[in-house]
Enzyme design. Structure first.
Site, PDB file in Angstrom:
ATOM      1  N   HIS A 115       0.711  -1.026  -0.075  1.00  6.31           N
ATOM      2  CA  HIS A 115       0.050  -0.037   0.009  1.00  6.31           C
ATOM      3  C   HIS A 115       0.875   1.353   0.073  1.00  6.31           C
ATOM      4  O   HIS A 115       0.305   2.314  -0.121  1.00  6.31           O
ATOM      5  CB  HIS A 115      -0.927  -0.167   1.152  1.00  6.31           C
ATOM      6  CG  HIS A 115      -1.992  -0.861   0.882  1.00  6.31           C
ATOM      7  ND1 HIS A 115      -3.407  -0.912   1.592  1.00  6.31           N
ATOM      8  CD2 HIS A 115      -2.255  -1.891  -0.025  1.00  6.31           C
ATOM      9  CE1 HIS A 115      -3.990  -1.700   1.284  1.00  6.31           C
ATOM     10  NE2 HIS A 115      -3.693  -2.545   0.314  1.00  6.31           N
ATOM     11  N   SER A 148      -0.747  -1.543  -6.051  1.00  7.63           N
ATOM     12  CA  SER A 148      -0.527  -2.375  -6.760  1.00  7.63           C
ATOM     13  C   SER A 148       0.169  -2.183  -8.202  1.00  7.63           C
ATOM     14  O   SER A 148      -0.046  -1.082  -8.786  1.00  7.63           O
ATOM     15  CB  SER A 148      -1.699  -3.244  -7.165  1.00  7.63           C
ATOM     16  OG  SER A 148      -2.302  -3.868  -5.862  1.00  7.63           O
ATOM     17  N   LYS A 172     -14.906  -7.574  -7.282  1.00  5.36           N
ATOM     18  CA  LYS A 172     -14.152  -8.209  -8.071  1.00  5.36           C
ATOM     19  C   LYS A 172     -13.474  -9.550  -7.463  1.00  5.36           C
ATOM     20  O   LYS A 172     -13.344 -10.703  -7.782  1.00  5.36           O
ATOM     21  CB  LYS A 172     -13.117  -7.677  -9.174  1.00  5.36           C
ATOM     22  CG  LYS A 172     -12.504  -8.375 -10.110  1.00  5.36           C
ATOM     23  CD  LYS A 172     -11.543  -7.325 -10.931  1.00  5.36           C
ATOM     24  CE  LYS A 172     -11.145  -8.006 -12.280  1.00  5.36           C
ATOM     25  NZ  LYS A 172     -10.764  -7.089 -13.340  1.00  5.36           N
ATOM     26  N   ASP A 173     -12.876  -9.214  -6.428  1.00  5.01           N
ATOM     27  CA  ASP A 173     -12.168 -10.392  -5.456  1.00  5.01           C
ATOM     28  C   ASP A 173     -13.032 -11.253  -4.941  1.00  5.01           C
ATOM     29  O   ASP A 173     -12.579 -12.287  -5.075  1.00  5.01           O
ATOM     30  CB  ASP A 173     -11.336  -9.485  -4.070  1.00  5.01           C
ATOM     31  CG  ASP A 173     -10.062  -8.740  -4.490  1.00  5.01           C
ATOM     32  OD1 ASP A 173      -9.575  -8.938  -5.847  1.00  5.01           O
ATOM     33  OD2 ASP A 173      -9.368  -8.158  -3.732  1.00  5.01           O
ATOM     34  N   GLU A 217       4.295 -34.027  -1.694  1.00  3.34           N
ATOM     35  CA  GLU A 217       3.252 -33.560  -1.972  1.00  3.34           C
ATOM     36  C   GLU A 217       3.602 -32.627  -3.472  1.00  3.34           C
ATOM     37  O   GLU A 217       4.613 -32.280  -3.497  1.00  3.34           O
ATOM     38  CB  GLU A 217       2.555 -32.291  -0.967  1.00  3.34           C
ATOM     39  CG  GLU A 217       2.259 -33.150   0.361  1.00  3.34           C
ATOM     40  CD  GLU A 217       0.827 -33.900  -0.141  1.00  3.34           C
ATOM     41  OE1 GLU A 217      -0.050 -33.344   0.301  1.00  3.34           O
ATOM     42  OE2 GLU A 217       1.047 -35.043  -0.480  1.00  3.34           O
TER      43      GLU A 217
END
Lengths: 417, 174
Positions: free
Chosen positions: A216, A220, A244-245, A288
């Protein structure tokens, strides 16, 4: 986390509280009014997805710890107890085990997105480094979590990975004995892995706070890879990006819940339903899936010390990306050559994963060697040279121009010409 | 601070500052040691150090596994051909050169720690290209009938535990 707050408390109580602890203003400026580049695509939703998955892992994990017994004679049975006797125990365990896979799935997409769009470049190097630290902590956390069920794959996975430290000259054996708390993986090892498996996710959460803080400061990165300059370049976090998220998260959860409810053991090794036996190694030890590329790199080199060092280097080299990539242009959308090498790199990682899942013989080892060479070439040769010799495409003047065309017409322009 | 104070450096105050800091570091080191050392093997682990084995009923060509300090120990009753083959190999061919004679007390008995020196898996017994040898399924290391590394990623021969033959049929490991 983002400078001055525009939050104005209305009620008397809110004013009283805000003047004593301005936390509502902090949340408001960070996640409501925060100006995000208006061109963020769906690849930018994985940060929010990862935050959700971390929270889900902590919640299910804390609950599972209420029923699990970290004692070598009881651990395996306590997992079966969770699966059969505890109310919704099967759901909580499957959600937690598959949640780890989904966390890494989202994490790898998040990292590849950062690499494609050059998100690690100035002024976001520290943001990237904090992300690498989260990656390392996640690797350690998932590894120790996998040991807890105390099945054959838990035990031998723990043995193989901790034995990597015996490759260190002179002090390797002492370090390994110290890690084990004995002369082999045993109860002492299980106890400390449980303790650390509980601790590390909270450390991840702490680094996530720093990661978001660093994010921040400059905001972004975005598909155009240019910085936001005016208000026209941005939209507020809420409602545009919360929605959107949120939509992306729901789509992600469809996949996650499909795994949990329909194929909950698909990613789980059936050997781990056999209780740990220190005298018998399973015929085929496979980690894994999210470790497989690094496992393939380890096995591709026929020397223990160099193999181990190369595997650790393959992880740590990611931290040096901001300085290895010398190009001033961030986004691959404007870097035609880089884009080709990037997708080759993605293919290389996926293929390495496949080689890691196969037995260490003949053609698989040979192929893994070629892929290992490309993995390091990408970082150490291709990235530094591309910055010098690549002819990049012209950048748009602003984010607004990139999205809405050069003359302000509301005509969607292709940011990826 | 006044200019004179700078000219007088290092002052008594600087000395006290550095000395206090140094003592703090030493104290932190002492305080950290119990937190680090608690992870080392505890008294019960150290105590479980001796294993007795009856080797009277191990047939020639057979390799059995016993547990010592939580680790598998391979006891191999080797055949004459295995011993001969192991002793015929020139040392220059070996990655971790050691003669077969130096690895056994009695030629027919090979006693090794059954842990691959690569990454700690338990090799398969009587497996791999060497008769009476060992093969690690994890990453493909091959050991001969003397437990010496011959192919694959492991750097060293299988380690030898301390052991003693009490008589013809009794073996003490540890």
């Amino acid at each position: 986390m983002s400078g001055e707050s525009t939050y104005v408390p209305k009620s008397r109580l809110a004013k009283w509280f805000e003047s004593r602890l301005p936390i509502i203003g902090l949340v408001h400026s960070s996640f409501v009014a925060f100006p995000n580049p208006r061109n963020l695509n769906y690849w930018w939703t994985f940060g929010g997805i990862l935050s959700f998955m971390l929270a889900a892992q902590i919640v299910t994990g804390v609950v599972l710890a209420m029923h699990y017994t970290p004692q070598s004679g009881l651990a395996f049975d306590s997992i079966e107890h969770i699966m059969r006797d505890v109310n919704y125990g099967w759901l909580l365990r499957y959600a937690h085990a598959n949640g780890a896979s989904m966390f890494f799935f989202a994490l790898y997409i998040h990292m590849f997105r950062g690499i494609y769009y050059g998100s690690y470049k100035s002024p976001r190097e520290v943001l990237w480094l904090l992300g690498v630290i989260i990656f390392l902590l996640a690797i350690a956390t998932a590894f120790m979590g996998y040991v807890l069920p105390w099945g054959q794959m838990s035990f031998w996975g723990a043995t193989v990975i901790t034995s990597l430290f015996t490759a260190i000259p002179l002090v390797g054996d002492s370090i390994t004995t110290w890690l084990w708390g004995g002369y082999a993986v045993d109860n002492a090892t299980l106890n400390r892995f449980f303790s650390l498996h509980y601790l590390l996710p909270f450390m991840i959460a702490g680094v996530v706070v720093l990661h978001v803080w660093a994010l921040h400061v400059h905001g972004s990165n975005n598909p155009a890879g240019i910085e936001k300059k005016t208000d026209k370049d941005t939209l507020s976090f809420h409602p545009y990006f919360t929605v959107k998220d949120g939509f992306a998260l729901v789509c992600f959860l469809v996949l996650y819940t499909w795994l949990v409810f329909y194929v909950p053991s698909y990613l789980y090794d059936s050997d781990n339903y056999i209780v740990a036996n220190p005298l018998q190694t399973p015929v085929h030890i496979v980690p894994e899936w999210y470790y497989l590329p690094f496992y393939a790199i380890l096995r591709s080199i026929p020397s223990k010390l160099i193999g181990t060092a190369t595997m650790f280097a393959a992880v740590l080299i990611i931290a040096f990306l901001p300085w290895l990539d010398t190009s001033k242009v961030k986004s691959a959308a404007y870097r035609p050559l880089y884009r080709i090498f990037f997708w080759l790199f993605v293919a290389c990682c996926v293929l390495l994963g496949y080689m890691g899942s196969q037995p260490p013989e003949g053609g698989y080892v040979l192929a893994a060697r070629f892929l290992t060479v490309y993995y390091f070439l990408f970082f150490l040769v291709i990235l530094p040279l591309l910055g010098r010799y690549e002819k990049t495409k012209p950048l748009p003047v602003s984010i607004y121009d990139a999205v809405l065309g050069k003359h302000g017409h509301a005509k969607p322009a292709d940011v990826n010409p | 601070m006044a200019a004179s104070a700078i000219e007088d450096e290092p002052t008594r105050r600087d000395f006290v500052f550095v000395a206090t800091g140094a003592m703090g570091v030493v104290a932190a080191g002492f305080a950290a040691w119990p937190l680090i050392d608690q992870m080392n093997p505890d008294a019960t682990t150290l105590a479980a150090a001796l294993t007795e084995v009856d080797i009277g009923n191990i047939a020639e060509g057979q390799i059995v596994t016993v547990k010592w300090r939580g680790k598998p120990i391979f006891i191999s009753h080797r055949t004459a051909t295995e011993v001969e083959a192991a002793r015929a190999v020139p040392l220059s061919e070996l990655r971790d050169p050691a003669s077969d004679e130096s690895r056994v007390q009695k030629p027919e008995w090979l006693i090794v720690i059954g842990i691959c020196t690569h990454l700690g898996c338990v090799p398969l017994k009587n497996a791999g290209p060497f008769e009476g040898g060992y093969f690690c399924p994890c990453h493909g290391s091959v050991y001969d009938a003397s437990g010496r590394i011959r192919q694959g990623p492991a750097p060293y021969n299988l380690y030898l535990p301390p052991y003693k033959f009490e008589n013809d049929t009794k073996l003490t490991i540890g």
